[in-house]
Design a protein around this motif. Structure first.
Motif, PDB file in Angstrom:
ATOM      1  N   THR A 147     113.782  27.998  43.318  1.00 49.99           N
ATOM      2  CA  THR A 147     113.127  28.288  42.038  1.00 49.99           C
ATOM      3  C   THR A 147     111.708  28.798  42.252  1.00 49.99           C
ATOM      4  OG1 THR A 147     114.427  26.740  40.719  1.00 49.99           O
ATOM      5  CG2 THR A 147     112.212  27.236  39.923  1.00 49.99           C
ATOM      6  N   GLN A 148     111.395  29.908  41.606  1.00 55.37           N
ATOM      7  CA  GLN A 148     110.025  30.444  41.602  1.00 55.37           C
ATOM      8  C   GLN A 148     109.358  30.261  40.252  1.00 55.37           C
ATOM      9  OE1 GLN A 148     111.864  34.190  43.221  1.00 55.37           O
ATOM     10  NE2 GLN A 148     109.868  34.371  44.216  1.00 55.37           N
ATOM     11  N   VAL A 149     110.154  30.259  39.197  1.00 52.30           N
ATOM     12  CA  VAL A 149     109.643  30.033  37.841  1.00 52.30           C
ATOM     13  C   VAL A 149     110.438  28.882  37.235  1.00 52.30           C
ATOM     14  CG1 VAL A 149     109.235  31.018  35.557  1.00 52.30           C
ATOM     15  CG2 VAL A 149     109.052  32.467  37.592  1.00 52.30           C
ATOM     16  N   GLY A 150     109.777  27.764  37.015  1.00 54.31           N
ATOM     17  CA  GLY A 150     110.441  26.592  36.456  1.00 54.31           C
ATOM     18  C   GLY A 150     110.480  26.638  34.949  1.00 54.31           C
ATOM     19  N   PRO A 151     110.792  25.521  34.314  1.00 54.71           N
ATOM     20  CA  PRO A 151     110.889  25.469  32.852  1.00 54.71           C
ATOM     21  C   PRO A 151     109.510  25.400  32.202  1.00 54.71           C
ATOM     22  CG  PRO A 151     111.262  23.303  33.752  1.00 54.71           C
ATOM     23  CD  PRO A 151     111.145  24.220  34.933  1.00 54.71           C
ATOM     24  N   VAL A 152     109.487  25.729  30.913  1.00 50.71           N
ATOM     25  CA  VAL A 152     108.328  25.387  30.087  1.00 50.71           C
ATOM     26  C   VAL A 152     108.579  23.991  29.529  1.00 50.71           C
ATOM     27  CG1 VAL A 152     107.684  27.756  29.576  1.00 50.71           C
ATOM     28  CG2 VAL A 152     109.301  26.587  28.074  1.00 50.71           C
ATOM     29  N   ILE A 153     107.613  23.425  28.860  1.00 50.20           N
ATOM     30  CA  ILE A 153     107.642  21.991  28.578  1.00 50.20           C
ATOM     31  C   ILE A 153     108.674  21.570  27.541  1.00 50.20           C
ATOM     32  CG2 ILE A 153     105.870  22.097  26.772  1.00 50.20           C
ATOM     33  CD1 ILE A 153     106.282  19.348  29.471  1.00 50.20           C
ATOM     34  N   SER A 154     109.022  22.445  26.589  1.00 44.67           N
ATOM     35  CA  SER A 154     109.865  21.996  25.479  1.00 44.67           C
ATOM     36  C   SER A 154     110.598  23.165  24.835  1.00 44.67           C
ATOM     37  CB  SER A 154     109.008  21.302  24.415  1.00 44.67           C
ATOM     38  OG  SER A 154     108.108  22.235  23.837  1.00 44.67           O
ATOM     39  N   ALA A 155     111.553  22.825  23.997  1.00 44.12           N
ATOM     40  CA  ALA A 155     112.263  23.848  23.226  1.00 44.12           C
ATOM     41  C   ALA A 155     111.303  24.579  22.291  1.00 44.12           C
ATOM     42  CB  ALA A 155     113.393  23.195  22.422  1.00 44.12           C
ATOM     43  N   ALA A 156     110.322  23.860  21.771  1.00 42.87           N
ATOM     44  CA  ALA A 156     109.333  24.487  20.891  1.00 42.87           C
ATOM     45  C   ALA A 156     108.534  25.548  21.635  1.00 42.87           C
ATOM     46  CB  ALA A 156     108.401  23.426  20.309  1.00 42.87           C
ATOM     47  N   GLN A 157     108.264  25.303  22.904  1.00 39.79           N
ATOM     48  CA  GLN A 157     107.502  26.285  23.676  1.00 39.79           C
ATOM     49  C   GLN A 157     108.349  27.513  23.996  1.00 39.79           C
ATOM     50  OE1 GLN A 157     104.382  25.514  23.762  1.00 39.79           O
ATOM     51  NE2 GLN A 157     103.841  27.491  24.645  1.00 39.79           N
ATOM     52  N   VAL A 158     109.629  27.321  24.212  1.00 43.44           N
ATOM     53  CA  VAL A 158     110.529  28.472  24.371  1.00 43.44           C
ATOM     54  C   VAL A 158     110.503  29.317  23.102  1.00 43.44           C
ATOM     55  CG1 VAL A 158     112.924  29.207  24.691  1.00 43.44           C
ATOM     56  CG2 VAL A 158     112.032  27.290  26.014  1.00 43.44           C
ATOM     57  N   ALA A 159     110.599  28.660  21.967  1.00 40.85           N
ATOM     58  CA  ALA A 159     110.581  29.369  20.680  1.00 40.85           C
ATOM     59  C   ALA A 159     109.271  30.115  20.485  1.00 40.85           C
ATOM     60  CB  ALA A 159     110.815  28.384  19.536  1.00 40.85           C
ATOM     61  N   ARG A 160     108.171  29.544  20.967  1.00 40.47           N
ATOM     62  CA  ARG A 160     106.873  30.222  20.844  1.00 40.47           C
ATOM     63  C   ARG A 160     106.861  31.507  21.669  1.00 40.47           C
ATOM     64  NH1 ARG A 160     101.715  29.160  19.149  1.00 40.47           N
ATOM     65  NH2 ARG A 160     100.034  30.130  20.352  1.00 40.47           N
ATOM     66  N   CYS A 161     107.411  31.447  22.870  1.00 40.81           N
ATOM     67  CA  CYS A 161     107.496  32.648  23.699  1.00 40.81           C
ATOM     68  C   CYS A 161     108.326  33.717  22.992  1.00 40.81           C
ATOM     69  CB  CYS A 161     108.116  32.314  25.049  1.00 40.81           C
ATOM     70  SG  CYS A 161     107.102  31.266  26.113  1.00 40.81           S
ATOM     71  N   GLU A 162     109.473  33.323  22.453  1.00 39.40           N
ATOM     72  CA  GLU A 162     110.327  34.267  21.734  1.00 39.40           C
ATOM     73  C   GLU A 162     109.585  34.886  20.551  1.00 39.40           C
ATOM     74  OE1 GLU A 162     114.868  32.682  22.259  1.00 39.40           O
ATOM     75  OE2 GLU A 162     113.591  31.559  20.866  1.00 39.40           O
ATOM     76  N   HIS A 163     108.858  34.063  19.839  1.00 35.99           N
ATOM     77  CA  HIS A 163     108.124  34.524  18.653  1.00 35.99           C
ATOM     78  C   HIS A 163     107.131  35.614  19.003  1.00 35.99           C
ATOM     79  CE1 HIS A 163     105.843  34.367  14.903  1.00 35.99           C
ATOM     80  NE2 HIS A 163     104.744  34.091  15.602  1.00 35.99           N
ATOM     81  N   PHE A 164     106.360  35.408  20.066  1.00 37.72           N
ATOM     82  CA  PHE A 164     105.324  36.392  20.399  1.00 37.72           C
ATOM     83  C   PHE A 164     105.891  37.647  21.050  1.00 37.72           C
ATOM     84  CE2 PHE A 164     102.356  32.927  19.560  1.00 37.72           C
ATOM     85  CZ  PHE A 164     101.402  33.622  18.836  1.00 37.72           C
ATOM     86  N   VAL A 165     106.996  37.539  21.746  1.00 33.26           N
ATOM     87  CA  VAL A 165     107.650  38.742  22.255  1.00 33.26           C
ATOM     88  C   VAL A 165     108.140  39.589  21.080  1.00 33.26           C
ATOM     89  CG1 VAL A 165     109.668  39.606  23.507  1.00 33.26           C
ATOM     90  CG2 VAL A 165     108.279  37.773  24.492  1.00 33.26           C
ATOM     91  N   LYS A 166     108.714  38.943  20.091  1.00 28.70           N
ATOM     92  CA  LYS A 166     109.174  39.662  18.894  1.00 28.70           C
ATOM     93  C   LYS A 166     108.003  40.333  18.179  1.00 28.70           C
ATOM     94  CE  LYS A 166     111.927  38.793  14.686  1.00 28.70           C
ATOM     95  NZ  LYS A 166     110.917  39.053  13.647  1.00 28.70           N
ATOM     96  N   LEU A 167     106.894  39.605  18.017  1.00 33.76           N
ATOM     97  CA  LEU A 167     105.715  40.185  17.377  1.00 33.76           C
ATOM     98  C   LEU A 167     105.153  41.351  18.177  1.00 33.76           C
ATOM     99  CD1 LEU A 167     103.575  37.176  16.053  1.00 33.76           C
ATOM    100  CD2 LEU A 167     104.835  38.876  14.725  1.00 33.76           C
ATOM    101  N   ALA A 168     105.181  41.223  19.497  1.00 34.58           N
ATOM    102  CA  ALA A 168     104.672  42.299  20.348  1.00 34.58           C
ATOM    103  C   ALA A 168     105.440  43.595  20.102  1.00 34.58           C
ATOM    104  CB  ALA A 168     104.768  41.891  21.822  1.00 34.58           C
ATOM    105  N   VAL A 169     106.750  43.496  20.035  1.00 33.71           N
ATOM    106  CA  VAL A 169     107.596  44.680  19.817  1.00 33.71           C
ATOM    107  C   VAL A 169     107.407  45.231  18.404  1.00 33.71           C
ATOM    108  CG1 VAL A 169     109.980  45.492  19.712  1.00 33.71           C
ATOM    109  CG2 VAL A 169     109.275  43.947  21.545  1.00 33.71           C
ATOM    110  N   GLU A 170     107.322  44.341  17.436  1.00 31.82           N
ATOM    111  CA  GLU A 170     107.129  44.781  16.053  1.00 31.82           C
ATOM    112  C   GLU A 170     105.809  45.523  15.867  1.00 31.82           C
ATOM    113  OE1 GLU A 170     107.459  41.209  13.811  1.00 31.82           O
ATOM    114  OE2 GLU A 170     109.672  41.202  13.813  1.00 31.82           O
ATOM    115  N   ASN A 171     104.865  45.262  16.751  1.00 31.71           N
ATOM    116  CA  ASN A 171     103.554  45.902  16.656  1.00 31.71           C
ATOM    117  C   ASN A 171     103.353  46.981  17.711  1.00 31.71           C
ATOM    118  OD1 ASN A 171     101.571  44.360  14.598  1.00 31.71           O
ATOM    119  ND2 ASN A 171     103.062  42.910  15.433  1.00 31.71           N
ATOM    120  N   GLY A 172     104.454  47.596  18.146  1.00 33.29           N
ATOM    121  CA  GLY A 172     104.364  48.765  19.008  1.00 33.29           C
ATOM    122  C   GLY A 172     104.485  48.506  20.484  1.00 33.29           C
ATOM    123  N   GLY A 173     104.682  47.266  20.891  1.00 33.60           N
ATOM    124  CA  GLY A 173     104.827  46.966  22.314  1.00 33.60           C
ATOM    125  C   GLY A 173     106.244  47.178  22.810  1.00 33.60           C
ATOM    126  N   ARG A 174     106.403  47.089  24.115  1.00 35.55           N
ATOM    127  CA  ARG A 174     107.711  47.279  24.745  1.00 35.55           C
ATOM    128  C   ARG A 174     107.925  46.182  25.775  1.00 35.55           C
ATOM    129  NH1 ARG A 174     109.674  49.812  29.503  1.00 35.55           N
ATOM    130  NH2 ARG A 174     107.532  50.305  30.164  1.00 35.55           N
TER     131      ARG A 174
END
Length: 486
Positions: free
Chosen positions: A329-356
């Motif tokens: 393993t090089q990248v382990g888990p994040v602390i919680s399901a809520a933190q996974v959801a936070r990552c998903e949320h900001f990736v979605k926002l990034a794309v919605e605002n012109g990111g890739r």
């Protein structure tokens, strides 16, 4: 039932809400205990207050406190393997990673350095009065002195990403200064804090000098930040919670030290873009991006951005995501399901605002248990994108192009945060000039340092007050000025 507190020299069983601790690598419950109730936390505050007011610790000579704390650290060192095992289980930090050294080994070493460093600080210093002010018209000679004394009762509130590290860097300087302490770990990672109680008992610290309180909710933390018997709050955690701590501490005029979030910039000068891909990978492999000082905004020359993004994306795709105990393993888990959801949320926002999304951007499909997010590289059009402005606290990196170095510095400083900054350049003189323009509590030019002797702290929404260094030691002392005549 497991014990959830160490109060006034006694281990206690909680009478509050059930505290369930899970392993983020697989989501299984690794501990279940009754946390302390608010009245029990108040018992800890009263024990610390009484111990301080009686002078059983504060009135000892500095050398005596240092000797007792060396015994305390020695007792912790004897439990290093246990500390490491507990830390891996409750944080999901891979034991074979470089980050693991920061979890346990580094704070043990630095604790001893802190004791020696603090013991050498003078309790009284002379104010450098001008010669003209040292003599009065009547011939009296004056001398002005700075005198450093303990503050009183310190509430030490630690963070979940580095639970032992963020606790020990409050406990040791606070105790060396002569204060008494109540430690409250984050409910997500509370177990290592009880080892502090074990070491305190073995080292025979006087009852009430060091207290540990575990709780499932936030009532105890609220009490620690509002109770009139607490004189100082030292907090590491998110900016949102830190703001609440400051509000709660204000009516009783507590001293507050806040080490909060960050959205640190890394500027790659045109002569150092060969370092870009490796540095982007470091952010994700360092505890799955769960570090407030990590450089998650990477600024590169616009003309080379497309090529650099593809190089880094290829490196990201090769990273192995998995459980902490998997040696590959090089990248382990994040602390919680809520933190996974936070990552998903900001990736979605990034794309919605012109990111890739250049790499990653989702939960790994091969891991059906635990809390994981793919190492994610975001190609952003500008620094105003939400993913560039908000702390995500996961393995998510944003890449932004700059026109020239003035533009790079302008974007680096365009942030409500100011915890850390990085500049990479083969031309050291130019890199240093750029670094001097970055508005941040720490700026690292071609290197980073984590030292007992160099202070660390934030600006703006990254907090105030310092840890480590002279400033971090003196923070736990009251300053008074004495004027002598004769």
């Amino acid at each position: 039932m497991l014990q959830a507190g160490y109060i006034d020299g006694v281990f206690v069983t909680g009478s509050g809400e059930i505290l369930a601790v899970e392993d983020p690598s697989d989501g299984r419950e690794i501990a279940r205990l009754a946390g302390l109730s608010a009245p029990q936390v108040e018992d800890a505050i009263r024990a610390a207050r009484l111990a301080f007011d009686r002078g059983v610790w504060s009135e000892l000579a500095v050398a005596e406190r240092a000797a007792a704390l060396r015994r305390f650290v020695a007792a912790l060192a004897q439990r290093e393997a246990k500390l490491a095992e507990v830390t891996v289980a409750e944080t999901g930090c891979p034991p074979h990673s470089g980050t693991m050294r920061v979890q346990v080994k580094a704070p043990l070493r630095m604790a001893l350095e802190c004791i020696d460093f603090f013991a050498a600080l003078p309790e009284i210093e002379e104010n450098p009065l001008p010669l003209a002010e040292r003599a009065t018209p009547t011939g009296m000679m004056l001398q002005s002195l700075r005198r450093y004394t303990p503050i009183g009762v310190v509430a030490a509130i630690a963070a979940y990403n580095f639970p032992f590290y963020t606790a020990i860097w409050k406990v040791i300087p606070a105790l060396m200064a002569g204060n008494t302490v109540v430690v409250r770990p984050n409910p997500l990672t509370p177990l290592s804090a009880m080892i502090l109680g074990e070491a305190a008992e073995e080292a025979k610290l006087p009852p009430g000098v060091l207290n540990v309180v575990l709780e499932a909710g936030h009532d105890g933390a609220r009490l620690l930040t509002t109770h009139p018997a607490v004189d100082m709050v030292a907090f590491t955690g998110s900016t949102a919670v830190g703001a609440q701590v400051a509000i709660q501490a204000a009516p009783t005029f507590k001293r507050v030290q806040l080490e909060l979030g960050g959205k640190s910039a890394q500027i790659f000068l045109p002569d150092a873009v060969n370092r870009f891909a490796a540095q982007a990978v470091v952010v994700c492999t360092a505890h799955a991006g769960q570090g407030c000082a990590l450089g998650t905004r990477l600024f590169v020359p616009e003309a080379q951005k497309a090529e650099l993004v593809e190089q880094a994306a290829a490196a990201f795709r090769r990273l192995k995501v998995g459980p902490a105990l998997d040696p590959e393993t090089q990248v382990g888990p994040v602390i919680s399901a809520a933190q996974v959801a936070r990552c998903e949320h900001f990736v979605k926002l990034a794309v919605e605002n012109g990111g890739r999304v250049a790499a990653g951007g989702a939960r790994p499909s091969h891991l059906d248990r635990g809390h994981y997010f793919e190492p994610t590289l975001l190609d952003l059009p500008d620094n105003s994108n939400p993913a560039a402005q908000e702390e995500i606290f996961g393995p998510v990196v944003s890449v932004i192009g700059y026109r020239d170095l003035d533009h790079a510095v302008e974007m680096a400083n365009d942030s409500k945060y100011g915890l850390s900054g990085y500049v990479h350049g083969e031309d050291a003189a130019t890199a240093l000039k750029v670094g001097a323009r970055v508005r941040s509590g720490s700026v690292h030019v071609n290197a980073a340092v984590m030292s007992t002797y160099a202070s660390f702290g934030g600006q703006r929404a990254s907090g105030y007050g310092r840890e480590r260094g002279v400033e971090g030691m003196r923070l736990y002392q009251q300053l008074s000025c004495l004027t002598l005549g004769g």
